[in-house]
Design a protein around this motif. Structure first.
Motif, PDB file in Angstrom:
ATOM      1  N   ARG A  83       8.557 -52.093  70.535  1.00 14.35           N
ATOM      2  CA  ARG A  83       8.957 -52.885  71.644  1.00 14.35           C
ATOM      3  C   ARG A  83       8.215 -53.204  72.335  1.00 14.35           C
ATOM      4  O   ARG A  83       6.970 -52.425  72.478  1.00 14.35           O
ATOM      5  CB  ARG A  83      10.808 -52.439  72.617  1.00 14.35           C
ATOM      6  CG  ARG A  83      10.140 -51.568  73.599  1.00 14.35           C
ATOM      7  CD  ARG A  83      11.328 -51.059  73.908  1.00 14.35           C
ATOM      8  NE  ARG A  83      11.133 -50.039  74.794  1.00 14.35           N
ATOM      9  CZ  ARG A  83      11.356 -49.247  76.374  1.00 14.35           C
ATOM     10  NH1 ARG A  83      12.004 -50.402  76.892  1.00 14.35           N
ATOM     11  NH2 ARG A  83      10.772 -49.012  77.305  1.00 14.35           N
ATOM     12  N   ARG A  84       8.424 -54.284  73.272  1.00 15.37           N
ATOM     13  CA  ARG A  84       7.899 -54.843  74.717  1.00 15.37           C
ATOM     14  C   ARG A  84       8.354 -53.946  75.593  1.00 15.37           C
ATOM     15  O   ARG A  84       9.128 -54.044  76.278  1.00 15.37           O
ATOM     16  CB  ARG A  84       7.298 -56.459  74.592  1.00 15.37           C
ATOM     17  CG  ARG A  84       6.991 -56.594  76.310  1.00 15.37           C
ATOM     18  CD  ARG A  84       6.769 -58.095  75.707  1.00 15.37           C
ATOM     19  NE  ARG A  84       6.197 -58.503  76.855  1.00 15.37           N
ATOM     20  CZ  ARG A  84       5.155 -58.995  77.295  1.00 15.37           C
ATOM     21  NH1 ARG A  84       3.844 -58.717  76.579  1.00 15.37           N
ATOM     22  NH2 ARG A  84       4.517 -59.298  78.900  1.00 15.37           N
ATOM     23  N   GLY A  85       7.432 -53.533  76.059  1.00 10.85           N
ATOM     24  CA  GLY A  85       8.119 -52.256  76.811  1.00 10.85           C
ATOM     25  C   GLY A  85       7.204 -52.747  78.464  1.00 10.85           C
ATOM     26  O   GLY A  85       6.124 -53.186  78.338  1.00 10.85           O
ATOM     27  N   PRO A  86       7.363 -51.275  79.386  1.00  9.33           N
ATOM     28  CA  PRO A  86       6.069 -50.920  80.865  1.00  9.33           C
ATOM     29  C   PRO A  86       4.913 -50.903  80.232  1.00  9.33           C
ATOM     30  O   PRO A  86       4.245 -50.971  79.344  1.00  9.33           O
ATOM     31  CB  PRO A  86       6.844 -50.570  81.008  1.00  9.33           C
ATOM     32  CG  PRO A  86       7.360 -49.111  80.221  1.00  9.33           C
ATOM     33  CD  PRO A  86       8.168 -49.927  79.321  1.00  9.33           C
ATOM     34  N   ALA A  87       3.854 -51.722  81.168  1.00 13.27           N
ATOM     35  CA  ALA A  87       2.258 -52.078  80.885  1.00 13.27           C
ATOM     36  C   ALA A  87       1.938 -50.128  80.462  1.00 13.27           C
ATOM     37  O   ALA A  87       1.113 -49.954  79.501  1.00 13.27           O
ATOM     38  CB  ALA A  87       1.900 -51.814  81.760  1.00 13.27           C
ATOM     39  N   THR A  88       2.337 -49.180  80.939  1.00 13.62           N
ATOM     40  CA  THR A  88       2.380 -47.302  81.218  1.00 13.62           C
ATOM     41  C   THR A  88       2.430 -47.441  79.229  1.00 13.62           C
ATOM     42  O   THR A  88       1.555 -46.580  78.516  1.00 13.62           O
ATOM     43  CB  THR A  88       2.836 -46.585  81.506  1.00 13.62           C
ATOM     44  OG1 THR A  88       4.337 -46.949  81.468  1.00 13.62           O
ATOM     45  CG2 THR A  88       2.488 -47.064  82.890  1.00 13.62           C
ATOM     46  N   GLU A  89       3.428 -48.213  78.815  1.00 14.05           N
ATOM     47  CA  GLU A  89       3.925 -47.461  77.386  1.00 14.05           C
ATOM     48  C   GLU A  89       2.906 -48.610  76.578  1.00 14.05           C
ATOM     49  O   GLU A  89       2.703 -48.355  75.557  1.00 14.05           O
ATOM     50  CB  GLU A  89       5.771 -48.284  76.796  1.00 14.05           C
ATOM     51  CG  GLU A  89       6.071 -47.853  75.407  1.00 14.05           C
ATOM     52  CD  GLU A  89       7.891 -48.751  75.466  1.00 14.05           C
ATOM     53  OE1 GLU A  89       8.051 -49.196  74.533  1.00 14.05           O
ATOM     54  OE2 GLU A  89       8.129 -48.319  76.242  1.00 14.05           O
ATOM     55  N   ALA A  90       2.941 -49.597  76.584  1.00 14.25           N
ATOM     56  CA  ALA A  90       1.887 -50.227  75.818  1.00 14.25           C
ATOM     57  C   ALA A  90       0.275 -50.123  75.797  1.00 14.25           C
ATOM     58  O   ALA A  90      -0.116 -50.503  74.694  1.00 14.25           O
ATOM     59  CB  ALA A  90       2.215 -52.102  76.648  1.00 14.25           C
ATOM     60  N   ARG A  91      -0.034 -49.672  77.295  1.00 10.10           N
ATOM     61  CA  ARG A  91      -1.232 -48.724  76.819  1.00 10.10           C
ATOM     62  C   ARG A  91      -1.582 -47.606  76.011  1.00 10.10           C
ATOM     63  O   ARG A  91      -2.482 -47.417  75.587  1.00 10.10           O
ATOM     64  CB  ARG A  91      -1.917 -48.335  77.969  1.00 10.10           C
ATOM     65  CG  ARG A  91      -2.701 -49.518  78.979  1.00 10.10           C
ATOM     66  CD  ARG A  91      -3.045 -48.992  80.309  1.00 10.10           C
ATOM     67  NE  ARG A  91      -1.872 -48.560  81.559  1.00 10.10           N
ATOM     68  CZ  ARG A  91      -1.547 -48.922  82.210  1.00 10.10           C
ATOM     69  NH1 ARG A  91      -1.635 -50.483  82.247  1.00 10.10           N
ATOM     70  NH2 ARG A  91      -0.496 -47.742  83.243  1.00 10.10           N
ATOM     71  N   GLY A  92      -0.638 -47.004  75.601  1.00 11.22           N
ATOM     72  CA  GLY A  92      -0.491 -46.119  74.804  1.00 11.22           C
ATOM     73  C   GLY A  92      -0.220 -46.654  73.260  1.00 11.22           C
ATOM     74  O   GLY A  92      -0.086 -45.915  72.219  1.00 11.22           O
ATOM     75  N   LEU A  93      -0.038 -48.125  72.638  1.00 12.52           N
ATOM     76  CA  LEU A  93      -0.587 -48.676  71.984  1.00 12.52           C
ATOM     77  C   LEU A  93      -2.087 -48.785  71.266  1.00 12.52           C
ATOM     78  O   LEU A  93      -2.237 -49.424  69.664  1.00 12.52           O
ATOM     79  CB  LEU A  93       0.175 -50.366  71.621  1.00 12.52           C
ATOM     80  CG  LEU A  93       1.443 -49.593  72.252  1.00 12.52           C
ATOM     81  CD1 LEU A  93       2.290 -51.544  72.047  1.00 12.52           C
ATOM     82  CD2 LEU A  93       2.559 -49.073  71.075  1.00 12.52           C
ATOM     83  N   TYR A  94      -3.067 -48.659  72.238  1.00 11.04           N
ATOM     84  CA  TYR A  94      -4.105 -48.805  71.687  1.00 11.04           C
ATOM     85  C   TYR A  94      -5.211 -48.401  72.465  1.00 11.04           C
ATOM     86  O   TYR A  94      -4.945 -47.256  73.387  1.00 11.04           O
ATOM     87  CB  TYR A  94      -4.493 -50.324  71.849  1.00 11.04           C
ATOM     88  CG  TYR A  94      -4.634 -51.029  73.345  1.00 11.04           C
ATOM     89  CD1 TYR A  94      -5.417 -50.654  74.210  1.00 11.04           C
ATOM     90  CD2 TYR A  94      -3.823 -51.632  74.022  1.00 11.04           C
ATOM     91  CE1 TYR A  94      -5.705 -51.153  75.651  1.00 11.04           C
ATOM     92  CE2 TYR A  94      -3.166 -51.872  75.118  1.00 11.04           C
ATOM     93  CZ  TYR A  94      -4.559 -51.445  76.009  1.00 11.04           C
ATOM     94  OH  TYR A  94      -4.456 -51.887  77.303  1.00 11.04           O
ATOM     95  N   GLU A  95      -6.226 -47.876  71.823  1.00 13.41           N
ATOM     96  CA  GLU A  95      -7.505 -46.917  72.682  1.00 13.41           C
ATOM     97  C   GLU A  95      -8.732 -48.558  72.477  1.00 13.41           C
ATOM     98  O   GLU A  95      -9.135 -49.011  71.994  1.00 13.41           O
ATOM     99  CB  GLU A  95      -7.997 -46.098  71.403  1.00 13.41           C
ATOM    100  CG  GLU A  95      -9.030 -45.527  71.399  1.00 13.41           C
ATOM    101  CD  GLU A  95      -9.992 -44.417  71.725  1.00 13.41           C
ATOM    102  OE1 GLU A  95     -10.330 -43.571  71.168  1.00 13.41           O
ATOM    103  OE2 GLU A  95      -9.114 -44.478  69.924  1.00 13.41           O
ATOM    104  N   ALA A  96      -8.954 -48.427  74.454  1.00 11.32           N
ATOM    105  CA  ALA A  96      -9.700 -49.227  74.858  1.00 11.32           C
ATOM    106  C   ALA A  96     -11.461 -48.486  73.522  1.00 11.32           C
ATOM    107  O   ALA A  96     -11.400 -47.687  74.042  1.00 11.32           O
ATOM    108  CB  ALA A  96     -10.437 -49.352  76.331  1.00 11.32           C
ATOM    109  N   LEU A  97     -12.456 -49.440  72.754  1.00  5.59           N
ATOM    110  CA  LEU A  97     -13.596 -49.287  72.792  1.00  5.59           C
ATOM    111  C   LEU A  97     -14.849 -49.518  73.355  1.00  5.59           C
ATOM    112  O   LEU A  97     -14.660 -50.223  73.533  1.00  5.59           O
ATOM    113  CB  LEU A  97     -13.650 -49.210  70.898  1.00  5.59           C
ATOM    114  CG  LEU A  97     -12.543 -48.384  70.128  1.00  5.59           C
ATOM    115  CD1 LEU A  97     -12.146 -49.509  69.541  1.00  5.59           C
ATOM    116  CD2 LEU A  97     -12.618 -46.521  70.293  1.00  5.59           C
ATOM    117  N   GLU A  98     -15.651 -48.858  73.351  1.00  7.00           N
ATOM    118  CA  GLU A  98     -17.533 -49.245  73.673  1.00  7.00           C
ATOM    119  C   GLU A  98     -17.503 -50.251  73.170  1.00  7.00           C
ATOM    120  O   GLU A  98     -18.138 -49.615  71.961  1.00  7.00           O
ATOM    121  CB  GLU A  98     -17.735 -48.002  74.458  1.00  7.00           C
ATOM    122  CG  GLU A  98     -17.524 -47.348  75.293  1.00  7.00           C
ATOM    123  CD  GLU A  98     -17.461 -47.617  76.298  1.00  7.00           C
ATOM    124  OE1 GLU A  98     -17.824 -48.484  77.089  1.00  7.00           O
ATOM    125  OE2 GLU A  98     -15.896 -47.117  77.426  1.00  7.00           O
ATOM    126  N   GLY A  99     -18.767 -51.412  73.667  1.00  6.60           N
ATOM    127  CA  GLY A  99     -19.325 -52.533  72.805  1.00  6.60           C
ATOM    128  C   GLY A  99     -18.470 -53.213  72.307  1.00  6.60           C
ATOM    129  O   GLY A  99     -17.848 -53.808  71.811  1.00  6.60           O
TER     130      GLY A  99
END
Length: 99
Positions: A83-99
């Motif tokens: 679902r489209r949850g709160p921002a904290t839940e959304a950040r768990g859907l991806y990992e930020a990568l460098e570069g």
């Protein structure tokens, strides 16, 4: 059409994922962005490609690179979400990568 029609445990639509991950306020904005071919997809075992259809399937492990709001976004998909949850839940859907 229900949201479940756009979700499977191992993959989901590009526009739905971008919306659930809160990169866009609406799914139609995400779909328009994808239609413009502004997202590069890297998938293990496949050549890099541009995503140009909102219905393109994404799955965990895929890496997306795109520019939005004047910044370059480089993320690895960890989960499709349910679902489209709160921002904290959304950040768990991806990992930020460098570069």
């Amino acid at each position: 059409m229900s949201d479940e029609a756009h979700h499977n445990d191992d993959h989901c639509r590009a526009d739905v994922w971008l919306w659930r991950a809160r990169f866009f306020k609406t799914r139609s904005m995400a779909a328009r962005f994808v239609d413009e071919g502004r997202i590069r997809l890297t998938r293990a075992g496949a050549p890099d490609s541009r995503i140009d259809k909102p219905s393109r399937s994404l799955k965990a492990g895929d890496v997306l690179v795109f520019a939005i709001g004047g910044r370059l976004v480089n993320v690895r998909i960890l989960d499709c979400g349910e679902r489209r949850g709160p921002a904290t839940e959304a950040r768990g859907l991806y990992e930020a990568l460098e570069g």
